[in-house]
Design a protein around this motif. Structure first.
Motif, PDB file in Angstrom:
ATOM      1  N   UNK A  83       0.880  -1.175   0.000  1.00  0.00           N
ATOM      2  CA  UNK A  83       0.000   0.000   0.000  1.00  0.00           C
ATOM      3  C   UNK A  83       0.918   1.225   0.000  1.00  0.00           C
ATOM      4  N   UNK A  84       1.482   1.555  -1.172  1.00  0.00           N
ATOM      5  CA  UNK A  84       2.581   2.530  -1.194  1.00  0.00           C
ATOM      6  C   UNK A  84       2.143   3.965  -1.402  1.00  0.00           C
ATOM      7  N   UNK A  85       2.975   4.865  -0.932  1.00  0.00           N
ATOM      8  CA  UNK A  85       2.971   6.276  -1.294  1.00  0.00           C
ATOM      9  C   UNK A  85       4.359   6.584  -1.861  1.00  0.00           C
TER      10      UNK A  85
ATOM     11  N   UNK B 271       9.580   4.681  -1.872  1.00  0.00           N
ATOM     12  CA  UNK B 271       8.171   4.589  -1.497  1.00  0.00           C
ATOM     13  C   UNK B 271       8.038   4.405   0.005  1.00  0.00           C
ATOM     14  N   UNK B 272       6.944   4.896   0.531  1.00  0.00           N
ATOM     15  CA  UNK B 272       6.595   4.733   1.945  1.00  0.00           C
ATOM     16  C   UNK B 272       5.414   3.779   1.998  1.00  0.00           C
ATOM     17  N   UNK B 273       5.564   2.691   2.726  1.00  0.00           N
ATOM     18  CA  UNK B 273       4.558   1.640   2.749  1.00  0.00           C
ATOM     19  C   UNK B 273       4.022   1.439   4.151  1.00  0.00           C
ATOM     20  N   UNK B 274       2.718   1.200   4.229  1.00  0.00           N
ATOM     21  CA  UNK B 274       2.102   0.884   5.509  1.00  0.00           C
ATOM     22  C   UNK B 274       2.621  -0.456   6.011  1.00  0.00           C
ATOM     23  N   UNK B 275       2.822  -0.538   7.310  1.00  0.00           N
ATOM     24  CA  UNK B 275       3.317  -1.776   7.904  1.00  0.00           C
ATOM     25  C   UNK B 275       2.790  -1.841   9.324  1.00  0.00           C
ATOM     26  N   UNK B 276       2.015  -2.875   9.621  1.00  0.00           N
ATOM     27  CA  UNK B 276       1.361  -2.982  10.921  1.00  0.00           C
ATOM     28  C   UNK B 276       2.181  -3.732  11.952  1.00  0.00           C
ATOM     29  N   UNK B 277       3.417  -4.034  11.599  1.00  0.00           N
ATOM     30  CA  UNK B 277       4.278  -4.724  12.541  1.00  0.00           C
ATOM     31  C   UNK B 277       4.218  -6.231  12.379  1.00  0.00           C
ATOM     32  N   UNK B 278       5.196  -6.886  12.977  1.00  0.00           N
ATOM     33  CA  UNK B 278       5.259  -8.348  12.917  1.00  0.00           C
ATOM     34  C   UNK B 278       5.886  -8.840  14.212  1.00  0.00           C
TER      35      UNK B 278
ATOM     36  N   UNK C 203       9.308  -6.905  14.064  1.00  0.00           N
ATOM     37  CA  UNK C 203       9.398  -5.475  13.766  1.00  0.00           C
ATOM     38  C   UNK C 203       8.202  -4.736  14.382  1.00  0.00           C
ATOM     39  N   UNK C 204       8.418  -3.527  14.935  1.00  0.00           N
ATOM     40  CA  UNK C 204       7.300  -2.747  15.485  1.00  0.00           C
ATOM     41  C   UNK C 204       6.491  -2.107  14.362  1.00  0.00           C
ATOM     42  N   UNK C 205       5.269  -1.637  14.657  1.00  0.00           N
ATOM     43  CA  UNK C 205       4.496  -0.910  13.645  1.00  0.00           C
ATOM     44  C   UNK C 205       5.249   0.343  13.187  1.00  0.00           C
ATOM     45  N   UNK C 206       5.377   0.510  11.921  1.00  0.00           N
ATOM     46  CA  UNK C 206       6.132   1.627  11.355  1.00  0.00           C
ATOM     47  C   UNK C 206       5.916   1.636   9.851  1.00  0.00           C
ATOM     48  N   UNK C 207       6.414   2.674   9.199  1.00  0.00           N
ATOM     49  CA  UNK C 207       6.438   2.683   7.744  1.00  0.00           C
ATOM     50  C   UNK C 207       7.697   1.948   7.280  1.00  0.00           C
ATOM     51  N   UNK C 208       7.599   1.331   6.118  1.00  0.00           N
ATOM     52  CA  UNK C 208       8.759   0.680   5.514  1.00  0.00           C
ATOM     53  C   UNK C 208       9.004   1.284   4.136  1.00  0.00           C
ATOM     54  N   UNK C 209      10.141   0.929   3.542  1.00  0.00           N
ATOM     55  CA  UNK C 209      10.550   1.559   2.294  1.00  0.00           C
ATOM     56  C   UNK C 209      10.634   0.546   1.155  1.00  0.00           C
ATOM     57  N   UNK C 210      10.432   1.074  -0.039  1.00  0.00           N
ATOM     58  CA  UNK C 210      10.811   0.383  -1.268  1.00  0.00           C
ATOM     59  C   UNK C 210      11.743   1.319  -2.015  1.00  0.00           C
TER      60      UNK C 210
END
Length: 362
Positions: free
Chosen positions: A219-221, A255-262, A265-272
């Protein structure tokens, strides 16, 4: 009865002559020059350089002319020529945060530090045919501004101040060179990025589109897209310091991607991430989306079984030269293979008919 087609050296030479005639076109029309292609078909030249892994606009334009505009054939020519060149050393990693930007936009921050620069883009055109071009109409002069100079920090780093985006940790190990070492799986991110930047734009675009449609967790920006020139420096052992050997134009996308954590990894934005020769922004964005989809294991996500999450599937099919070679070899002579297949089918049919007659007699 099947008869093998016969040909020879003379037929091949005639085919080459006919190809040259078709490439030239009608003699009463001025021939297209390499300089015209280089200066007026820059996006095609950029794609050939990117997927051919050789930054040389003159050679890319020549390849396009020789290939009659077939970009994959032109990329093949550039790749083949590249193998003849000696490698005299390695440049330092380019510093894109010091890029002289002709274009710099962000879909996440309206008031981006340093401002947004639209640059030369199709984004706001109406996609209507301009018949003035067919009439050789004059092109209005653009009120161009000088490229943004100086340090140009990445917009995504402003998210990192609050710890809202994953921190990228550079590896101490030198990345493998896929042009000199065979691809191995798992490939790792540096090697994946090499393969994607050389990959076919259409294929990478299709994979990126699939992730947006739900075949993968994406789900990128566009955090930032920038296009401009960067300096290339090389260490000279005899001098003891690096010298600038030239400038190249690059397109970089984060890109900035939604990431709900795992679990890891904590909830945060991730990159492409995408980086490509020339102004090649569709490819850079696509590359960033596929890069993010392939990071599922690193981020502790579940594999949804999407094609864009399958490293071997993506990297094994992204290269248009390999794909073209494997596809087009089937139109070359396979007379012996086909004869054996033909005999096998005849034998199977004969046995089937004999069995049918036997069953009917019983």
């Amino acid at each position: 009865m099947y008869v093998a087609v016969k040909g020879g050296e003379r037929a091949i030479e005639n085919a080459h002559d006919w190809l040259a005639e078709e490439r030239r076109g009608p003699a009463d029309i001025p021939e297209l020059s390499v300089d015209q292609i280089k200066s007026q078909m820059t996006l095609a030249v950029n794609r050939v350089m990117a997927e051919g892994s050789l930054y040389d606009p003159d050679l890319a334009a020549l390849a396009i002319k020789q290939a009659r505009g077939d970009l994959i054939e032109a990329i093949f020519l550039i790749r083949a020529y590249r193998t003849t060149l000696p490698r005299i050393g390695h440049s330092r990693p380019v510093e894109t945060d010091k890029m002289a930007c002709d274009r710099r936009i962000s879909a996440t921050f309206k008031d981006a530090p340093g401002g947004q620069v639209l640059g030369p883009t199709f984004d706001y055109t109406h996609r209507l045919l301009d018949f003035k071009l067919a009439a050789d109409g004059e092109v209005p002069e653009a009120a161009t501004a000088a490229p943004l100079q100086g340090d140009m920090p990445r917009i995504t780093e402003f998210l990192n101040r609050d710890g809202l985006i994953q921190t990228e940790t550079p590896s101490d190990e030198p990345p493998r060179d896929m042009t000199r070492q065979p691809m191995e799986y798992p490939a790792g991110r540096p090697l994946r990025l090499q393969a994607l930047t050389r990959g076919d734009e259409g294929f990478v675009l299709g994979m990126a589109y699939s992730t947006q449609r739900g075949y993968g967790r994406n789900h990128p920006f566009v955090g930032e897209l920038r296009i401009g020139k960067v300096s290339v420096e090389m260490d000279i052992p005899e001098l003891g310091f690096a010298v600038e050997i030239g400038e190249i134009t690059l397109t970089e996308c984060e890109t900035v991607n939604q990431f709900h954590g795992s679990k890891t990894q904590p909830p945060q934005f991730t990159r492409g991430y995408g980086l490509v020769f020339g102004q090649t922004e569709r490819k850079a964005i696509s590359m960033a989306l596929v890069d993010r989809a392939l990071r599922w294991e690193e981020l502790g996500e579940d594999n949804l079984g999407a094609p864009a999450q399958d490293e071997e599937f993506v990297l094994s099919h992204a290269d248009n030269i390999q794909a073209t070679g494997f596809l087009e070899h089937i139109k070359l002579p396979h007379y012996v293979d086909f004869q054996s297949e033909l005999e096998l089918v005849r034998k199977i049919r004969s046995e089937a008919q004999a069995n049918t007659l036997k069953e009917a007699a019983e």
